[in-house]
Design an enzyme around this catalytic site. Structure first.
Site, PDB file in Angstrom:
ATOM      1  N   SER A 191      -6.305   3.190   4.234  1.00  0.00           N
ATOM      2  CA  SER A 191      -5.618   2.586   3.083  1.00  0.00           C
ATOM      3  C   SER A 191      -6.638   1.892   2.186  1.00  0.00           C
ATOM      4  O   SER A 191      -6.468   0.743   1.780  1.00  0.00           O
ATOM      5  CB  SER A 191      -4.532   1.603   3.536  1.00  0.00           C
ATOM      6  N   LYS A 236       0.018   3.754  -2.702  1.00  0.00           N
ATOM      7  CA  LYS A 236      -0.958   4.843  -2.585  1.00  0.00           C
ATOM      8  C   LYS A 236      -0.281   6.193  -2.368  1.00  0.00           C
ATOM      9  O   LYS A 236      -0.911   7.245  -2.568  1.00  0.00           O
ATOM     10  CB  LYS A 236      -1.937   4.549  -1.450  1.00  0.00           C
ATOM     11  N   SER A 267       0.796  -1.230   0.000  1.00  0.00           N
ATOM     12  CA  SER A 267       0.000   0.000   0.000  1.00  0.00           C
ATOM     13  C   SER A 267       0.825   1.276   0.000  1.00  0.00           C
ATOM     14  O   SER A 267       0.259   2.375  -0.057  1.00  0.00           O
ATOM     15  CB  SER A 267      -0.956   0.017   1.202  1.00  0.00           C
TER      16      SER A 267
END
Length: 536
Positions: A140, A83, A80
């Protein structure tokens, strides 16, 4: 009387002794807990460093010096942390005026079907851009990341991943490849600890007006209160973000930014064995290397910011939600446009990715606005910078792709700005390109602002918007922050054609000479507004 006095004295002494004993017992208990926590953190940190997946780096965010490095250039899965680039691209679109915080983000069936964690918006529903950002930095949310990627990528997450990769290479992240917007498993999606440190620094330096979102600890989404996964924010002094990440293949990842006592570092931990081990290792790195960071420097941008892309992509109008489950959504902007205009970020040249990180000396305060042209890009060769942050060996080029964009004008390659410019001369690194404009079919008569070419001479541009009103709103906001430097400036919107659509450049005119325009731009930059000076 003496006997009674003796009894009282012994009684007071006994009470005092009892209180003293209780205090010492409590103090010993507190110290025991503290020592236990330190020992556990130490054990976790040692175990983490011995983990075969582990990679880490700590960079002085003011000088670019690497304070600590272990396996920093080994390819790993970002999970993640992906992101962070999705958010970077979103911040860039906000800064350029292509979207707003209240712009609706539509959820396709593909976005809604992403695996948890997620906001849970159904296909056909929408959230705002701001809700999307908050969903990424706290929960997230994979579905929100995909929805943002599709909107900014012209309806295609694959296209957005190409733009993310091109942007990464432009920022000097030469070993990073993106394949999706959220970081869910993909064996071709790779990065390094060094590249993630560059991105962490770039987010803070390029978008100070939006960076505060990373320190969000909780936000309300409908009836839900969503709390951040980043446990170091609020528990470690000076930590203001940035992002956590986990997949089974990647392990537990974390990028942390720290600013305290005039010092600033960015730390990266990849491949952690568990959340406690990862967090303990980051605490250990911060405690060890923050004291070694410089309290000087930081006057110029450490990571060069890539110029905005000229090509335009049309995306469908946002789809209104069909009974989205959220009970409390912020009001959307009343003015809706038929389609959202998003600037495509074309791949950049390999030379553009060969960025150095200066230890001293200012970088140009203004930017060049380039015409559309044919550009080639490749996986970048070894960096030529002598700065430790980019000095490690990089892979040789393996492939080259070419993309063609409409050529508008012949643009000379700008001469690099000198390493030092005396203050009395001002900043001379300006946009020498005069861009073509078109006059709208129905001219407006509102005040001094117009949609013609505007006043001649030097101007300051603060952004591009899909309609005139948004351009004027951007100018009004900028003027309120520019102070005396913009007191006599004349706001105006210049219409021009791009990909068959009419867009508007938000500009200030009325400057007597180049110096006045550059000084006005500097004042705006200090207020967190990006701009550049140009000869009209």
């Amino acid at each position: 009387m003496q006997e009674k006095s003796g009894i009282v004295s012994r009684s007071v002494s006994s009470v005092s002794s009892s209180r003293s004993g209780n205090f010492l017992a409590k103090l010993l208990a507190i110290l025991s807990v503290a020592v236990t926590i330190v020992l556990v953190d130490s054990v976790n940190a040692d175990a983490e460093a011995a983990n075969s997946k582990y990679a880490g780096i700590v960079v002085d965010a003011k000088t670019g010096n690497v304070l600590y490095s272990e396996n920093a250039d080994r390819l790993q899965y970002p999970a993640s942390l992906t992101k962070m680039m999705t958010i970077y691209m979103t911040f860039e679109a906000l800064e350029q005026g292509r979207i707003r915080l209240d712009t609706p983000v539509p959820f396709s069936a593909h976005a809604a079907a992403q695996a948890p964690t997620k906001l849970g918006v159904r296909a056909g529903g929408t959230i705002t851009v701001e809700q999307g950002i908050l969903g990424l930095v706290t929960l997230s949310a994979n579905d929100a990341a995909t929805a943002l990627g599709e909107m900014l990528g012209g309806g295609s997450e694959d296209r957005f991943a190409q733009l993310m990769t091109a942007k990464a290479h432009a920022l000097g992240m030469t070993r990073t490849t993106y394949r999706n917007a959220n970081g869910l498993p993909n064996t071709a999606q790779m990065t390094t600890a060094r590249d993630q440190a560059r991105l962490g620094i770039a987010l803070r330096q390029h978008f100070p007006q939006y960076y505060g979102y990373f320190s969000t600890r909780a936000f309300k989404f409908g009836s839900r209160t969503i709390r951040s996964h980043n446990r170091l924010v609020g528990s470690v002094r000076g930590v203001d973000g940035i992002k956590t990440g986990y997949t089974r293949a990647a392990g537990f990842n974390l990028v942390s930014s720290v600013q305290v006592d005039g010092k600033s570092i960015v730390g990266v931990v990849l491949g952690g064995a568990s959340t406690p081990a990862r967090d303990a290792q980051m605490r250990n790195l911060i405690a060890t290397y923050l004291p070694k960071a410089s309290s000087r420097g930081g006057s110029s941008a450490l990571i060069a910011q890539a110029a905005p892309a000229p090509a335009m992509i049309e995306t469908p109008a946002p789809v209104q939600p069909q009974k989205v489950e959220q009970k409390a959504q912020p009001q959307m902007a009343q003015q809706q446009v038929a389609k959202t205009i998003t600037a495509a970020q074309p791949p950049v040249s390999a030379a553009a990715a060969d960025l150095s990180l200066p230890h001293k000396g200012p970088l140009p305060d203004t930017r060049y606005q380039v015409a559309e042209t044919e550009v080639a890009y490749a996986e970048t060769a070894q960096s030529k910078s002598d700065n430790p942050l980019v000095a490690q060996p990089m892979p040789a080029p393996t492939k080259v792709k070419t993309m063609t964009f409409k050529q508008q004008a012949s643009v000379a390659v700008p001469t690099p700005a000198p390493a030092y410019m005396p203050p009395e001369q001002g900043d001379t690194s300006v946009d020498e390109v005069t861009t073509a404009s078109t006059t709208p079919t129905s001219p407006t008569s509102t005040g001094a602002a117009s949609t013609s070419n505007g006043p001649s001479g030097w101007v300051v541009q603060v952004g591009v918007s899909p309609n005139r009103q948004m351009a004027m709103d951007l100018l009004e906001s900028a003027k309120s922050k520019g102070g005396r430097a913009l007191a006599s400036a004349k706001p105006f919107a210049v219409a021009y054609a791009a990909g068959g659509d009419q867009l508007y450049r938000a500009r200030f005119g009325g400057f007597d000479d180049q110096r006045d325009a550059v000084n006005a731009c500097k004042a705006l930059k200090k207020a967190g507004i990006k701009c550049w000076a140009a000869a009209q």
